[in-house]
Design a protein around this motif. Structure first.
Motif, mmCIF file in Angstrom:
data_model
loop_
_atom_site.group_PDB
_atom_site.id
_atom_site.type_symbol
_atom_site.label_atom_id
_atom_site.label_comp_id
_atom_site.label_asym_id
_atom_site.label_seq_id
_atom_site.Cartn_x
_atom_site.Cartn_y
_atom_site.Cartn_z
ATOM 1 N N THR A 1 0.838 -1.189 0.000
ATOM 2 C CA THR A 1 0.000 0.000 0.000
ATOM 3 C C THR A 1 0.873 1.238 0.000
ATOM 4 N N ILE A 2 0.551 2.176 -0.902
ATOM 5 C CA ILE A 2 1.229 3.474 -0.950
ATOM 6 C C ILE A 2 0.139 4.517 -0.772
ATOM 7 N N SER A 3 0.080 5.145 0.409
ATOM 8 C CA SER A 3 -1.018 6.045 0.739
ATOM 9 C C SER A 3 -0.547 7.266 1.510
ATOM 10 N N TYR A 4 -1.313 8.350 1.379
ATOM 11 C CA TYR A 4 -1.131 9.587 2.142
ATOM 12 C C TYR A 4 0.256 10.202 1.965
ATOM 13 N N ASN A 5 0.671 10.323 0.712
ATOM 14 C CA ASN A 5 1.942 10.969 0.387
ATOM 15 C C ASN A 5 1.670 12.193 -0.465
ATOM 16 N N TYR A 6 2.680 13.090 -0.558
ATOM 17 C CA TYR A 6 2.556 14.295 -1.370
ATOM 18 C C TYR A 6 3.832 14.513 -2.168
ATOM 19 N N GLY A 7 3.654 14.932 -3.421
ATOM 20 C CA GLY A 7 4.787 15.331 -4.248
ATOM 21 C C GLY A 7 4.307 16.292 -5.311
ATOM 22 N N ILE A 8 5.180 17.145 -5.815
ATOM 23 C CA ILE A 8 4.794 18.041 -6.904
ATOM 24 C C ILE A 8 4.410 17.212 -8.125
ATOM 25 N N TYR A 9 5.259 16.240 -8.472
ATOM 26 C CA TYR A 9 4.973 15.283 -9.536
ATOM 27 C C TYR A 9 4.975 13.900 -8.892
ATOM 28 N N GLY A 10 3.883 13.171 -9.054
ATOM 29 C CA GLY A 10 3.821 11.826 -8.485
ATOM 30 C C GLY A 10 3.648 11.829 -6.987
ATOM 31 N N GLY A 11 2.420 12.010 -6.536
ATOM 32 C CA GLY A 11 2.170 11.991 -5.097
ATOM 33 C C GLY A 11 2.550 10.670 -4.466
ATOM 34 N N GLY A 12 2.207 9.558 -5.119
ATOM 35 C CA GLY A 12 2.566 8.232 -4.612
ATOM 36 C C GLY A 12 3.902 7.758 -5.155
ATOM 37 N N ILE A 13 4.048 7.774 -6.489
ATOM 38 C CA ILE A 13 5.269 7.292 -7.162
ATOM 39 C C ILE A 13 5.592 8.234 -8.321
ATOM 40 N N ASN A 14 6.876 8.538 -8.510
ATOM 41 C CA ASN A 14 7.327 9.290 -9.677
ATOM 42 C C ASN A 14 8.377 8.459 -10.397
ATOM 43 N N ALA A 15 8.000 7.887 -11.547
ATOM 44 C CA ALA A 15 8.945 7.146 -12.392
ATOM 45 C C ALA A 15 9.532 8.147 -13.374
ATOM 46 N N TYR A 16 10.820 8.399 -13.295
ATOM 47 C CA TYR A 16 11.437 9.527 -13.969
ATOM 48 C C TYR A 16 12.648 9.092 -14.775
ATOM 49 N N ASP A 17 12.794 9.611 -16.004
ATOM 50 C CA ASP A 17 13.997 9.420 -16.825
ATOM 51 C C ASP A 17 14.580 8.013 -16.781
ATOM 52 N N GLY A 18 13.931 7.070 -17.434
ATOM 53 C CA GLY A 18 14.463 5.718 -17.539
ATOM 54 C C GLY A 18 13.949 4.753 -16.497
ATOM 55 N N SER A 19 13.124 5.229 -15.575
ATOM 56 C CA SER A 19 12.560 4.354 -14.543
ATOM 57 C C SER A 19 11.463 3.470 -15.118
ATOM 58 N N SER A 20 11.199 2.366 -14.427
ATOM 59 C CA SER A 20 10.158 1.439 -14.851
ATOM 60 C C SER A 20 9.388 0.948 -13.633
ATOM 61 N N ILE A 21 8.077 0.888 -13.749
ATOM 62 C CA ILE A 21 7.205 0.393 -12.676
ATOM 63 C C ILE A 21 6.382 -0.762 -13.226
ATOM 64 N N ILE A 22 6.264 -1.827 -12.451
ATOM 65 C CA ILE A 22 5.314 -2.897 -12.745
ATOM 66 C C ILE A 22 4.454 -3.075 -11.504
ATOM 67 N N MET A 23 3.149 -2.870 -11.651
ATOM 68 C CA MET A 23 2.211 -3.028 -10.539
ATOM 69 C C MET A 23 1.349 -4.252 -10.824
ATOM 70 N N ASN A 24 1.483 -5.280 -9.971
ATOM 71 C CA ASN A 24 0.701 -6.506 -10.141
ATOM 72 C C ASN A 24 -0.496 -6.584 -9.197
ATOM 73 N N SER A 25 -0.416 -5.891 -8.088
ATOM 74 C CA SER A 25 -1.502 -5.867 -7.110
ATOM 75 C C SER A 25 -1.224 -4.705 -6.161
ATOM 76 N N GLY A 26 -1.996 -4.607 -5.096
ATOM 77 C CA GLY A 26 -1.760 -3.567 -4.106
ATOM 78 C C GLY A 26 -2.700 -2.396 -4.279
ATOM 79 N N ASN A 27 -2.393 -1.330 -3.530
ATOM 80 C CA ASN A 27 -3.273 -0.182 -3.470
ATOM 81 C C ASN A 27 -2.444 1.093 -3.423
ATOM 82 N N ILE A 28 -2.723 2.018 -4.348
ATOM 83 C CA ILE A 28 -2.121 3.348 -4.347
ATOM 84 C C ILE A 28 -3.280 4.313 -4.149
ATOM 85 N N SER A 29 -3.384 4.903 -2.947
ATOM 86 C CA SER A 29 -4.582 5.680 -2.630
ATOM 87 C C SER A 29 -4.283 6.885 -1.742
ATOM 88 N N ASN A 30 -5.169 7.876 -1.860
ATOM 89 C CA ASN A 30 -5.143 9.055 -0.996
ATOM 90 C C ASN A 30 -3.837 9.838 -1.049
#
Length: 188
Positions: A1-30
């Protein structure tokens, strides 16, 4: 679970310049973003676009919900935001109840390649109060907002939106017009 975070870009996750994300399950909320990507932002720096640098996210399952983008001017992609040389593939999962000026569920800004091949994008909200010159209320893709632009000094950015497979995009609302607004395409 990734919850209750803040960022200018990507409150939960910021994949930047060559980054890669694979989400198979879970919760990104609030989560909250000041500018783009309340839940997830996928982006590439302008100077790196011409070098072929990519950022990528693949969503195979999970829930992305109740994320927000707070800027009222070009706040894009409360659930997921893509920008410039970035790719997003959605095979399954639920993107719901997110809110941004444009693209409550998913927002593509200055390009990015998006494939929505499965999953549900529902109950997201776009909040931008834009009135076109004809007096009607503008809708801005409460479900999916897809826009392309020319990047000054770097040329145009290839962009493509593919929707198919078992994808369901329904019940997304523009809060200004109070009308269903599932998909908005701009600038060819």
């Amino acid at each position: 679970t990734i919850s209750y975070n803040y960022g200018i870009y990507g409150g939960g996750i910021n994949a930047y310049d060559g980054s890669s994300i694979i989400m198979n399950s879970g919760n990104i909320s609030n989560n909250i973003a000041g500018h783009n990507g309340g839940g997830i932002a996928i982006m590439v720096l302008d100077a790196n676009v011409s070098k072929g640098v990519m950022a990528k996210a693949t969503i195979n399952g999970g829930i992305i919900e109740n994320n927000k983008v707070t800027t009222t001017w070009i706040g894009v992609g409360a659930g997921i935001s893509t920008c410039k040389g970035s790719d997003l593939t959605i095979n399954d999962g639920l993107i719901q109840k997110n809110a941004a000026a444009r693209g409550g569920g998913i927002g593509a800004w200055t390009g990015g390649n998006i494939e929505i091949l499965g999953g549900v994008i529902s109950e997201n909200v776009s909040t931008e109060d834009t009135t076109p010159t004809d007096g009607s209320v503008g809708n801005h893709g409460a479900g999916v907002f897809f826009d392309t632009y020319f990047i000054s000094g770097y040329g145009s950015v290839d962009a493509q939106l593919t929707v198919g497979g078992n994808a369901v995009i329904t019940g997304n609302i523009n809060s200004v017009s109070n009308k269903e607004d599932n998909l908005f395409l701009a600038n060819d």
